[in-house]
Design an enzyme around this catalytic site. Structure first.
Site, short mmCIF file in Angstrom:
data_model
loop_
_atom_site.label_atom_id
_atom_site.label_comp_id
_atom_site.label_asym_id
_atom_site.label_seq_id
_atom_site.Cartn_x
_atom_site.Cartn_y
_atom_site.Cartn_z
N SER A 83 0.81 -1.23 0.00
CA SER A 83 0.00 0.00 0.00
C SER A 83 0.84 1.28 0.00
O SER A 83 1.95 1.31 0.54
CB SER A 83 -0.90 0.04 1.24
OG SER A 83 -1.71 -1.10 1.28
N PRO A 85 0.11 5.90 -0.04
CA PRO A 85 -0.95 6.85 0.32
C PRO A 85 -2.09 6.91 -0.70
O PRO A 85 -3.26 7.01 -0.34
CB PRO A 85 -0.19 8.18 0.40
CG PRO A 85 1.19 7.78 0.84
CD PRO A 85 1.46 6.46 0.17
N SER A 89 -7.00 -0.11 -1.98
CA SER A 89 -7.74 -1.14 -2.71
C SER A 89 -7.25 -1.23 -4.15
O SER A 89 -7.14 -2.31 -4.73
CB SER A 89 -9.24 -0.82 -2.69
OG SER A 89 -9.73 -0.86 -1.38
N GLY A 199 -2.80 -14.73 2.98
CA GLY A 199 -2.89 -13.85 4.14
C GLY A 199 -4.33 -13.67 4.62
O GLY A 199 -4.58 -13.53 5.81
N ARG A 225 -23.81 -12.74 35.87
CA ARG A 225 -24.50 -11.46 36.14
C ARG A 225 -25.98 -11.69 36.47
O ARG A 225 -26.70 -12.30 35.68
CB ARG A 225 -24.36 -10.57 34.89
CG ARG A 225 -25.15 -9.28 34.93
CD ARG A 225 -24.52 -8.27 35.84
NE ARG A 225 -25.16 -6.97 35.72
CZ ARG A 225 -24.99 -6.00 36.61
NH1 ARG A 225 -24.22 -6.18 37.66
NH2 ARG A 225 -25.59 -4.83 36.43
N GLU A 320 -5.64 -6.26 4.49
CA GLU A 320 -5.55 -7.39 3.54
C GLU A 320 -6.78 -7.48 2.63
O GLU A 320 -7.26 -8.56 2.30
CB GLU A 320 -5.22 -8.70 4.27
CG GLU A 320 -3.86 -8.57 4.96
CD GLU A 320 -3.10 -9.83 5.20
OE1 GLU A 320 -3.32 -10.81 4.49
OE2 GLU A 320 -2.26 -9.80 6.11
N GLY A 321 -7.27 -6.29 2.25
CA GLY A 321 -8.43 -6.19 1.37
C GLY A 321 -9.69 -5.93 2.18
O GLY A 321 -10.06 -6.74 3.03
N GLU A 324 -15.39 -4.75 1.10
CA GLU A 324 -15.91 -4.40 -0.22
C GLU A 324 -15.08 -5.07 -1.32
O GLU A 324 -15.63 -5.56 -2.33
CB GLU A 324 -15.91 -2.87 -0.40
CG GLU A 324 -16.91 -2.12 0.48
CD GLU A 324 -16.52 -2.05 1.97
OE1 GLU A 324 -15.38 -2.37 2.33
OE2 GLU A 324 -17.41 -1.69 2.78
N1 CAA Z 1 -3.91 -14.08 -7.41
C1 CAA Z 1 -3.05 -14.00 -8.46
N2 CAA Z 1 -3.19 -13.11 -9.47
C2 CAA Z 1 -4.24 -12.28 -9.40
C3 CAA Z 1 -5.17 -12.30 -8.35
C4 CAA Z 1 -4.97 -13.25 -7.32
N3 CAA Z 1 -5.79 -13.32 -6.27
N4 CAA Z 1 -6.11 -11.35 -8.56
C5 CAA Z 1 -5.78 -10.75 -9.73
N5 CAA Z 1 -4.66 -11.33 -10.22
C6 CAA Z 1 -3.97 -11.01 -11.46
C7 CAA Z 1 -4.91 -11.12 -12.65
O1 CAA Z 1 -4.98 -12.45 -13.12
C8 CAA Z 1 -4.26 -10.18 -13.64
O2 CAA Z 1 -3.13 -10.78 -14.24
P1 CAA Z 1 -3.16 -11.27 -15.78
O3 CAA Z 1 -3.50 -10.05 -16.59
O4 CAA Z 1 -1.78 -11.79 -16.00
O5 CAA Z 1 -4.23 -12.32 -15.85
C9 CAA Z 1 -3.70 -9.08 -12.74
O6 CAA Z 1 -3.58 -9.65 -11.42
C10 CAA Z 1 -4.60 -7.87 -12.67
O7 CAA Z 1 -5.88 -8.34 -12.33
P2 CAA Z 1 -7.09 -7.34 -12.11
O8 CAA Z 1 -7.22 -6.44 -13.31
O9 CAA Z 1 -8.26 -8.12 -11.66
O10 CAA Z 1 -6.49 -6.51 -10.89
P3 CAA Z 1 -6.98 -5.18 -10.28
O11 CAA Z 1 -5.83 -4.26 -10.27
O12 CAA Z 1 -8.30 -4.76 -10.84
O13 CAA Z 1 -7.20 -5.56 -8.73
C11 CAA Z 1 -8.04 -6.50 -6.77
C12 CAA Z 1 -7.73 -6.69 -8.26
C13 CAA Z 1 -8.61 -7.81 -6.35
C14 CAA Z 1 -9.03 -5.42 -6.49
C15 CAA Z 1 -6.72 -6.20 -6.02
O14 CAA Z 1 -6.25 -4.94 -6.39
C16 CAA Z 1 -6.86 -6.27 -4.55
O15 CAA Z 1 -6.89 -7.37 -3.99
N6 CAA Z 1 -6.90 -5.11 -3.86
C17 CAA Z 1 -6.79 -5.08 -2.43
C18 CAA Z 1 -5.36 -4.95 -2.02
C19 CAA Z 1 -5.09 -5.53 -0.69
O16 CAA Z 1 -5.61 -6.57 -0.29
N7 CAA Z 1 -4.18 -4.89 0.04
C20 CAA Z 1 -3.74 -5.38 1.28
C21 CAA Z 1 -2.34 -4.92 1.57
S1 CAA Z 1 -1.46 -6.03 2.61
C22 CAA Z 1 -1.99 -5.76 4.18
O17 CAA Z 1 -3.00 -5.17 4.42
C23 CAA Z 1 -1.12 -6.38 5.25
C24 CAA Z 1 -1.44 -5.93 6.61
O18 CAA Z 1 -1.28 -4.81 6.95
C25 CAA Z 1 -1.87 -6.87 7.59
#
Ligand code: CAA
Length: 337
Positions: A83, A85, A89, A199, A225, A320-321, A324
């Site tokens: 991530s 700023p 998502s 994750g 209680r 981790e997403g 929504e």
């Molecule tokens: N696994 C593997 N590849 C994937 C995938 C998955 N789950 N989802 C999409 N892809 C691939 C697609 O196949 C595509 O590749 P190809 O063109 O080669 O087929 C590529 O990624 C792009 O796919 P999309 O166009 O569908 O991707 P997008 O940019 O529209 O986004 C999304 C998809 C699901 C919305 C993704 O952006 C997402 O999951 N967003 C949320 C991000 C997130 O979870 N962040 C968490 C940060 S970590 C964290 O939070 C840790 C912490 O602090 C505890």
């Protein structure tokens, strides 16, 4: 202590000093830790799912020897940074860049919401090596935190999971050796998203632990209680809450174990992990809120540790997403197949 118990490298093969266990074992461990302390749960979950698993699945022998062994033993702590700023998502919209310069990459940019960011020894960073290729220009790097050009932000002042640190990380001409590139250039987005799928099983398990703690506390308090001459557990309104908590907890556990089983069978589990995370995190939020309600005025006070469950539960619907995003992932897969 966690390292000695094998909790920092639960799914890491024994060859790399891990516990060599499966994803169901991982889920059970995160649930049990989070039942007592959800902040500890996320520290362990990130080190396992988003750091060790990246090494296991994509690291080479040199990288695994240098970093994975220490991570799995608990001698090193890892963090993961996708991530920024402007990019939460919309995870591929990165501004952090890595430019190749001889035997190094030079990193510039700002990452935020980095769990374990302050206390970790290394961070796995997703950065653009070729902006013109969009998400296909994202690459993954192992960045030891003692490199020059790394500036840590302050520890974020959060609503919950307060003993897990979260911070910004700034890279200012940080020179990273090329051997710290994970896999190939352009593989970073795939590495990040496949790892976040795993994750999400961890965060769902963290949410389940919080929900189970809420049920445990609700049951004992409701029996103890007394109001109107009997224990409040005798009242239908309280029983309805306890019954819903128990049912949703059981459903969450089954969804989580289903996703974990598919992962262990090397089958696709993206949809199932998203279902488990969205359902379990809602269950945690509902159970914690009902638990505070059952405790009444006492629940609203910090002394009983019940309001902490409510504060801790909220983040499981965000990191981790977001919920929504999980719904989007689930709907896409249902509509496509
Ligand atoms: N696994 C593997 N590849 C994937 C995938 C998955 N789950 N989802 C999409 N892809 C691939 C697609 O196949 C595509 O590749 P190809 O063109 O080669 O087929 C590529 O990624 C792009 O796919 P999309 O166009 O569908 O991707 P997008 O940019 O529209 O986004 C999304 C998809 C699901 C919305 C993704 O952006 C997402 O999951 N967003 C949320 C991000 C997130 O979870 N962040 C968490 C940060 S970590 C964290 O939070 C840790 C912490 O602090 C505890």
């Amino acid at each position: 202590m966690m390292g000695e118990l094998g909790y920092m490298g639960i799914m890491v093969p024994e060859k790399w000093c891990g516990a060599g266990m499966d994803t169901i074992s991982y889920s059970l461990i995160i649930e049990e830790i989070s039942r007592i302390d959800a902040a500890a749960g996320v520290i362990v979950s990130v080190n396992n799912s988003l750091v060790c698993q990246i090494f296991v699945n994509y690291g080479n022998d040199f990288q695994n020897e240098t970093y994975l062994k220490g991570l799995a033993k608990g001698e090193l702590l890892g963090s993961f940074s996708l991530s920024e700023p402007q990019s939460g998502s919309d995870a591929s919209n990165l501004k952090t860049i890595a430019v190749k310069d001889g035997s190094h990459y030079i990193l510039n940019g700002t990452k935020n919401w980095v769990t374990n960011g302050i206390n970790s020894d290394l961070v796995i960073v997703m950065a653009m090596t070729d902006k013109s290729k969009g998400y296909k220009g994202i690459s993954a790097f192992i960045i030891p935190k003692d490199l020059d050009g790394i500036l840590l932000g302050n520890k974020e002042d959060k609503l919950g999971i307060r003993s897990s640190d979260t911070c910004e990380i700034h890279f200012d001409n940080c020179r990273v050796p090329i051997e710290n590139l994970i896999s190939d250039e352009g593989e970073g987005y795939r590495i990040a998203l496949t790892s976040i799928d795993g994750g999400r099983i961890g965060i769902a398990s963290q949410a389940l632990g919080i929900a189970q703690a809420a049920l445990d506390k609700s049951k004992s308090y409701a029996k103890e209680r007394k109001q109107f001459g009997r224990s409040i557990a005798d009242f239908g309104a309280i029983q309805e809450k306890i019954a819903s908590m128990g049912t949703n907890i059981e459903a969450s556990r089954l969804l989580i174990h289903n996703a974990a089983l598919l992962k262990d069978m090397h089958k696709r589990f993206t949809k199932e992990a998203a279902m488990a995370k969205s359902f379990a995190s809602q269950t945690a939020m509902d159970a914690a809120t009902d638990c505070v309600q059952i405790f009444g005025g006492y629940g609203y006070m910090q002394d009983y540790g019940v309001e902490r469950l409510m504060r801790d539960a909220k983040i499981t619907q965000i990191y981790e997403g977001t919920t929504e995003i999980q719904k989007m992932v689930i709907a896409r897969e249902l509509l496509e197949n």
